[in-house]
Scaffold this motif. Structure first.
Motif, PDB file in Angstrom:
ATOM      1  N   CYS A  52      -7.864  -7.623   2.247  1.00  0.00           N
ATOM      2  CA  CYS A  52      -6.982  -6.475   1.996  1.00  0.00           C
ATOM      3  C   CYS A  52      -7.764  -5.206   1.697  1.00  0.00           C
ATOM      4  CB  CYS A  52      -6.054  -6.792   0.827  1.00  0.00           C
ATOM      5  SG  CYS A  52      -5.074  -5.378   0.323  1.00  0.00           S
ATOM      6  N   ALA A  53      -7.394  -4.141   2.378  1.00  0.00           N
ATOM      7  CA  ALA A  53      -8.077  -2.863   2.199  1.00  0.00           C
ATOM      8  C   ALA A  53      -7.308  -1.953   1.247  1.00  0.00           C
ATOM      9  CB  ALA A  53      -8.232  -2.192   3.554  1.00  0.00           C
ATOM     10  N   SER A  54      -6.286  -2.481   0.624  1.00  0.00           N
ATOM     11  CA  SER A  54      -5.455  -1.699  -0.293  1.00  0.00           C
ATOM     12  C   SER A  54      -4.957  -0.395   0.336  1.00  0.00           C
ATOM     13  CB  SER A  54      -6.218  -1.377  -1.584  1.00  0.00           C
ATOM     14  OG  SER A  54      -6.436  -2.568  -2.281  1.00  0.00           O
ATOM     15  N   CYS A  55      -4.564  -0.475   1.584  1.00  0.00           N
ATOM     16  CA  CYS A  55      -4.086   0.736   2.248  1.00  0.00           C
ATOM     17  C   CYS A  55      -2.608   0.976   1.945  1.00  0.00           C
ATOM     18  CB  CYS A  55      -4.296   0.624   3.748  1.00  0.00           C
ATOM     19  SG  CYS A  55      -3.248  -0.635   4.497  1.00  0.00           S
ATOM     20  N   LEU A  56      -1.951  -0.001   1.365  1.00  0.00           N
ATOM     21  CA  LEU A  56      -0.538   0.075   0.971  1.00  0.00           C
ATOM     22  C   LEU A  56       0.423   0.194   2.161  1.00  0.00           C
ATOM     23  CD1 LEU A  56      -0.538   2.201  -2.295  1.00  0.00           C
ATOM     24  CD2 LEU A  56      -1.052  -0.210  -1.956  1.00  0.00           C
ATOM     25  N   THR A  57      -0.070  -0.077   3.346  1.00  0.00           N
ATOM     26  CA  THR A  57       0.819  -0.046   4.502  1.00  0.00           C
ATOM     27  C   THR A  57       1.984  -1.023   4.305  1.00  0.00           C
ATOM     28  OG1 THR A  57      -1.002   0.517   5.965  1.00  0.00           O
ATOM     29  CG2 THR A  57       0.947  -0.446   6.997  1.00  0.00           C
ATOM     30  N   CYS A  58       1.679  -2.208   3.820  1.00  0.00           N
ATOM     31  CA  CYS A  58       2.728  -3.224   3.672  1.00  0.00           C
ATOM     32  C   CYS A  58       3.776  -2.788   2.651  1.00  0.00           C
ATOM     33  CB  CYS A  58       2.121  -4.576   3.303  1.00  0.00           C
ATOM     34  SG  CYS A  58       0.990  -4.483   1.907  1.00  0.00           S
ATOM     35  N   ILE A 104      -1.976  -6.644  -4.100  1.00  0.00           N
ATOM     36  CA  ILE A 104      -0.680  -6.677  -3.427  1.00  0.00           C
ATOM     37  C   ILE A 104       0.078  -7.906  -3.908  1.00  0.00           C
ATOM     38  CG2 ILE A 104       0.397  -6.983  -1.169  1.00  0.00           C
ATOM     39  CD1 ILE A 104      -0.743  -4.221  -1.585  1.00  0.00           C
ATOM     40  N   ALA A 133      -4.275  -9.072   6.678  1.00  0.00           N
ATOM     41  CA  ALA A 133      -4.404  -9.628   5.334  1.00  0.00           C
ATOM     42  C   ALA A 133      -3.093 -10.163   4.781  1.00  0.00           C
ATOM     43  CB  ALA A 133      -4.960  -8.570   4.391  1.00  0.00           C
ATOM     44  N   CYS A 155      -0.132  -4.372   9.279  1.00  0.00           N
ATOM     45  CA  CYS A 155      -1.338  -4.429   8.430  1.00  0.00           C
ATOM     46  C   CYS A 155      -2.594  -4.266   9.291  1.00  0.00           C
ATOM     47  CB  CYS A 155      -1.403  -5.747   7.676  1.00  0.00           C
ATOM     48  SG  CYS A 155      -2.980  -6.008   6.821  1.00  0.00           S
ATOM     49  N   PRO A 156      -3.461  -3.320   8.944  1.00  0.00           N
ATOM     50  CA  PRO A 156      -4.652  -3.108   9.770  1.00  0.00           C
ATOM     51  C   PRO A 156      -5.719  -4.176   9.535  1.00  0.00           C
ATOM     52  CG  PRO A 156      -4.668  -1.610   7.895  1.00  0.00           C
ATOM     53  CD  PRO A 156      -3.374  -2.358   7.817  1.00  0.00           C
ATOM     54  N   ALA A 157      -5.566  -4.984   8.500  1.00  0.00           N
ATOM     55  CA  ALA A 157      -6.658  -5.887   8.120  1.00  0.00           C
ATOM     56  C   ALA A 157      -6.299  -7.364   8.290  1.00  0.00           C
ATOM     57  CB  ALA A 157      -7.055  -5.610   6.672  1.00  0.00           C
TER      58      ALA A 157
HETATM   59  S1  SF4 Z   1      -1.194  -3.533   4.798  1.00  0.00           S
HETATM   60 FE1  SF4 Z   1      -2.728  -5.155   4.709  1.00  0.00          FE
HETATM   61  S2  SF4 Z   1      -4.588  -4.122   4.116  1.00  0.00           S
HETATM   62 FE2  SF4 Z   1      -2.944  -2.715   3.656  1.00  0.00          FE
HETATM   63  S3  SF4 Z   1      -2.435  -3.153   1.519  1.00  0.00           S
HETATM   64 FE3  SF4 Z   1      -1.094  -4.426   2.746  1.00  0.00          FE
HETATM   65  S4  SF4 Z   1      -2.166  -6.381   2.924  1.00  0.00           S
HETATM   66 FE4  SF4 Z   1      -3.668  -4.867   2.244  1.00  0.00          FE
END
Ligand code: SF4
Ligand SMILES: Cc1cc2nc3c(=O)[nH]c(=O)nc-3n(C[C@H](O)[C@H](O)[C@H](O)COP(=O)(O)OP(=O)(O)OC[C@H]3O[C@@H](n4cnc5c(N)ncnc54)[C@H](O)[C@@H]3O)c2cc1C
Ligand code: SF4
Ligand code: SF4
Ligand code: SF4
Lengths: 366, 618
Positions: free
Chosen positions: B427-433, B449, B470, B466-468
């Protein structure tokens, strides 16, 4: 011959959206039920409704049926008998004892059934509560003979249009390419001469959605909408209605009669104090809902009351029937839409659960 | 990797198929009923015998609606289709993922916040279904009724609440984090603020009657809203008293508002020497008894006057109403002694709900969504009922409360699908999710998350975006889906095509076609998804690189998606995939998206046939 007795907390008569919603809601409350459907398949009227989305969903709710059927199938607490109907009922202690009779249904067996099967033989059911979800009956437009139904070619009922919407409208219009289509609203509803002093609630939306579909598929089709008032509810309709008023011809008049003209059916109506005649390729009669055909028999069978409009139940309460342990769900209680029928089914289930479980009983009366 | 066994359950649609052949072609072992390591079952969990479901608990299992995928046609074709479908399911079953249910138990406690009959009834119903309930009234007990309700009715309901309902007064919900199964609420009481966790939250904000903004502005001393009218105070003298009742005129007019206006008109008309003129736009007679009431009013002498929007004009001093008589077609003036304005129910959810940082997935206008009934909001586990949702006082509010209670009970007792798994290392903590989850399931808490335990619908929107790689609900990770695509396409015969079909629309339509004997193209692989939003660019391109000549994504119609905009995301991503394909010299027509409803099987059949044709054109 020994007759088999099925024991169940609740029996639901009618497998339309209201009955199915009631069964799901009961099972959520931990109560098993038996759904008894007269026809060969589940879904009631909605099973024949097509999707009327054009560029977006118009919220008719018809596709919710598939959800309900899927969820019913996923719940082992719900048993289903198709091709069955109650022929006798007697109050028995706190509950009811019903006799079910298999029904002969002509035509091929339904293919999209996920759960249940036809009732094999005459059976007895012992149930704590009964939910009557037998639906309403569409008004037969031939009873309003001045509109020319079955007499004037090119005059059809809204349900016939619905059936042809996915196919070809030309057949309905007697082979003519339907470029001029008229809808006549309130056929059989809001009609003192018939004693139908109620609005059927759904037919305005039904007609307008179909009109939109026709215009979307055949741009340039002229639509005339003869009506007394437009009943649409839901906030989103306000915008759509404004749009439709631009694209269609809204005429506030109840036509006097429909006759056969040289180029198609002719509608005679009064406007501006004068009599006018307009010719169309297709005239659609927006039939409303009537109390279920079996209302009299059912109300006798279960000793339940009728509303002042002749539907099952009582004016004062939403799902009560006047008989202990018997509840009404869906359009058997009065005209309502698909989505409303689904919610009403859940309310009837809550009341039935209340009858079956004393704790919930208090909640229902709160 | 575990060995995958095929468990074959005979049912309608599978007639004549040879299980052993299908298993062999798909590279799995046909189960002899013994122990299995991982299994593919040819029917859905719902239709499978209970004993089998119980026996397989804890094993990696893929339930397959094989009958829905096979369809009709010659036996050889059906046999080939069955083998590919089994292979597809086995592809991911072999990865050994189980449909893990609840890693955390959902909290069973329910918070009902607000006031009025809807709140009290919801608390009562939820308690009756076995939930501990906190009823947080914004007011004192004595003032618990909303402005548009009968205080005695609400008082009676409050008095009848069972012991499982804890009532606190003067308390407001000021912040709400989390989602179904685990909400964190901040409650502001008269003396202090407290935090508490709940499994579900029902909001019943205060409602009231209000005169719509588009009413004519008549002089204040002669004007009253319906709710303040006391008909007994009026009667005419030598001169008849002229009363004007103005029913809702605008496009937002409701049948409830209309019925109240007509009731007022009728009550006034029955007074001695009073003449009522009722102005209306459309006669909204769709409420129960509405048509009778309207007829009765006219029979009793109420003059009903239709006016077009803007057709009712007021003089400068506010004492004269002018309108065009619809029959005479001439302008008419009326100088009323009394003007009664109709009202509509209004109610708004608390303002903080509109703050996207506090609550995602919130939209006031969702009530019209055909899949969000029973007071549901898009945020799973959160309900909005009462006047704020347009319910008229009395029974309609009770009914909404009962439906919401039943729905939340289902949610908290395990109707939701799964808890998405998050791989913290990726997880890149991008908060997309957090941003994209349509149901407000994913929260960011304590530096990672954290999805809520009973709210995820496994729509897979987070996974697609999610870009990762994750986050994914169990069974729906890219790894699993690609493995299943690879296995399925490998086993498919003939020209290969992939149909990604939403379970709420595409798969139901496909099932209807299959059971009616529709003959699908031999190499068509169906991939059911819980929401079309699961299908991202990556999956589409993978399907093509694994040999599919065409990909069709079938999602619900705009405005019908259970996950709000999963269908639009899928449409967007399909377009992107097509563009990318064009950039590398491919044919963009190989990727298609369609809107579909469950009751449109013919449209699906046609789209698949067209796709097959495109793919065949090479
Ligand atoms: S979208 Fe993926 S990478 Fe970004 S916060 Fe959520 S789980 Fe992490
Ligand atoms: C012309 C018309 C147009 C409509 N258009 C729309 C629309 O656009 N949008 C909308 O939302 N709604 C519309 N509706 C309303 C919609 O059809 C109903 O809301 C819905 O069908 C109600 O569901 P139900 O379960 O109450 O009844 P039904 O769908 O009628 O189902 C009742 C079921 O009970 C069974 N049954 C009856 N008697 C017995 C018995 N004695 N024993 C066993 N089973 C029995 C029947 O076979 C049937 O399957 C329309 C209705 C009509 C008539
Ligand atoms: S609600 Fe009606 S219009 Fe909307 S997708 Fe479903 S069937 Fe089509
Ligand atoms: S809904 Fe429209 S067409 Fe139907 S009865 Fe009411 S006013 Fe008439
Ligand atoms: S699968 Fe859907 S509902 Fe579940 S967390 Fe992801 S986006 Fe939210």
């Amino acid at each position: 011959m020994a007759v088999k007795t099925i024991k169940t907390p609740a029996v639901i008569i009618g497998g339309g959206v209201a009955g199915l919603a009631a069964a799901i809601d009961l099972s959520r409350r931990g109560l098993s039920s038996l759904v008894v459907e007269r026809g060969p398949r589940l879904g009631g009227r909605v099973a024949d409704f097509c999707c009327k989305a054009t560029d977006s969903c118009v919220r008719c709710g018809a596709c919710r049926l598939a959800d309900l059927v899927r969820r019913v199938a996923a719940r082992p607490e719900i048993a289903i008998y198709t091709s069955a109907k109650p022929v006798a009922a007697e109050a028995d202690g706190d509950g009811w004892r019903l006799t079910l009779e298999p029904q002969r249904n002509n035509g091929p067996a339904p293919v999209v059934e996920l759960a249940g099967g036809p009732l094999p033989r005459r059976s007895q059911v012992q149930a704590g509560a009964v939910i009557l979800a037998v639906g309403a009956t569409p008004f037969d437009p031939s009873a309003k003979s001045r509109f020319g139904y079955r007499r004037v070619p090119g005059v059809v009922s809204a349900l016939e249009l619905e059936g042809a919407l996915e196919h070809s409208l030309a057949e309905l219009a007697g082979g003519r390419d339907p470029r001029r289509v008229a809808f006549i609203q309130c056929v059989g509803s809001r009609d003192e001469s018939l004693g139908h002093l109620y609005c059927s609630r759904v037919c305005c939306g039904f007609a307008l959605r179909m009109a939109r579909v026709i215009q979307a598929r055949r741009p340039g089709t002229e639509i005339t909408f003869f009506h007394m008032d437009v009943q649409t509810y839901g906030r989103a309709w306000a915008g759509e209605l404004a749009e439709m008023r631009e694209q269609m011809n809204f005429v506030r008049a109840m036509p006097g009669e429909v006759t056969a003209g040289p180029g198609g059916p002719q509608v005679v109506y009064a406007a501006g104090g004068r009599s006018q005649t307009a010719e169309f390729d297709l005239v659609v009669l927006s039939q409303g809902m009537r109390p279920p055909v079996g209302a009299a028999a059912l109300s006798q069978l279960f000793a339940c009351t009728r509303t002042s409009d002749g539907f099952l139940g009582s004016d004062a309460e939403p799902v009560a029937s006047g008989a202990a342990g018997v509840f009404i769900a869906g359009s058997a209680r009065g005209p309502m839409s698909i989505v409303e029928s689904i919610e009403h089914g859940a309310v009837a289930a809550a009341a039935a659960a209340g009858h079956l479980q004393p704790l919930v009983r208090e909640a229902a009366h709160a | 990797m575990p060995e995958v066994s095929l468990i074959w359950i005979e049912e309608a649609g599978l007639e004549g198929l040879d299980p052993a052949k299908a298993a062999k072609k798909a590279g799995v072992a046909l189960s002899d009923g013994g122990l299995v390591e991982a299994a593919v079952v040819t029917t859905t969990e719902a239709r499978a015998p209970r004993s089998l479901v119980n026996r397989l608990k804890g094993y990696p299992v893929k339930w397959l609606d094989l009958a829905a995928e096979v369809g009709g046609g010659p036996l050889a074709l059906r046999q080939a289709r069955a083998a590919a479908a089994v292979a597809r399911a086995a592809g991911s079953a072999a990865l050994g993922t189980m449909a893990q249910r609840y890693t955390r138990q959902p909290n069973q406690e329910v918070l009902v916040a607000g006031r009025g009959l809807a709140a009290v009834a919801a608390a009562h119903q939820a308690a009756a279904l076995g939930h501990p309930v906190l009823l947080a009234l914004e007011t004192t007990r004595a003032r618990a009724a909303c402005a548009d309700e009968k205080p005695a009715e609400v008082k009676r309901a409050l008095a009848g609440l069972p012991a499982q309902v804890e009532v606190v007064t003067g308390t407001e919900l000021v912040e709400l984090l989390g989602a179904g199964g685990d909400f964190q609420a901040r409650l502001q009481g008269p003396r202090r603020t407290s935090r508490r966790r709940f499994g579900a939250v029902v909001l019943a904000p205060p409602s009231a009657y209000a005169v719509p903004g588009d009413m004519p502005a008549t002089a204040e001393d002669i004007t009253l809203p319906v709710s303040r009218l006391k008909p007994k105070q009026y009667q005419g003298g030598e001169q008849w008293l002229q009363a004007a009742v103005i029913a809702p005129l605008g496009p937002g007019a409701t049948a409830h508002g209309f019925a109240r206006a007509v009731t007022a008109a009728l009550a006034l008309q029955k007074r001695p020497r009073v003449q009522v003129t009722l102005f209306l736009g459309e006669a909204k007679v769709a409420s129960e008894g509405g048509e009778r009431l309207y007829r009765d009013a006219r029979r009793q002498g109420v003059l009903a006057m239709r006016v077009e929007p803007g057709g009712l004009r007021v003089s400068r001093d506010g004492r004269k109403l002018s309108f065009d008589d619809p029959v005479l077609g001439e302008p008419v003036d009326l100088r009323p002694d009394l003007v009664v304005l109709s009202e509509e129910v209004t109610g708004r959810a608390p303002a903080w709900l509109d703050n996207p940082l506090v609550t995602t997935a919130w939209d006031q206008d969702l009530p019209d969504h055909p899949r969000l009934q029973a007071g549901r909001t898009a945020r799973s586990g959160l309900y909005l009922i009462g006047g704020a949702r347009g319910a008229a006082p009395g029974d309609p509010r009770r009914a909404q409360a009962a439906a919401a209670a039943a729905d939340l009970h289902g949610l908290l007792s395990g109707e939701a699908v799964a808890v998405p798994a998050v791989r913290d290392v990726l997880c890149a903590s991008c908060l997309t999710c957090v941003r994209v989850c349509p149901h407000g399931v994913v929260c960011y808490a304590e530096d990672h998350i954290a999805p809520a335990p009973a709210a995820c619908l496994a729509c897979g929107v987070c996974t697609a975006e999610c870009p990762a790689e994750a986050i994914a609900p169990p069974g729906w990770s890219n790894r699993e889906m690609i493995a299943s695509l690879a296995a399925g396409l490998k086993a498919a015969a003939g020209d290969k095509l992939v149909l990604f079909a939403c379970r709420n629309s595409g798969m139901d339509a496909a099932r209807a076609l299959s059971l009616a004997g529709h003959q699908w193209p031999k190499g068509l692989l169906m991939v059911p998804v819980n929401c079309a939003g699961r299908v991202g660019v990556q999956l589409i391109l993978r399907a093509l690189s694994l040999g599919a000549g065409g990909v069709l994504v079938a999602g619900c119609h705009q405005g019908n998606c259970r996950s709000l905009n999963g269908n639009l995301r899928a449409k967007l991503r399909s377009g992107e995939a097509a563009d990318l394909l064009a950039q590398v010299g491919g044919r963009p027509e190989q990727v298609r998206f369609m809107h579909l409803a469950s009751n449109q099987p013919r449209a699906l059949a046609q789209a698949v046939a067209e796709l097959a044709q495109t793919a065949g054109e090479k």
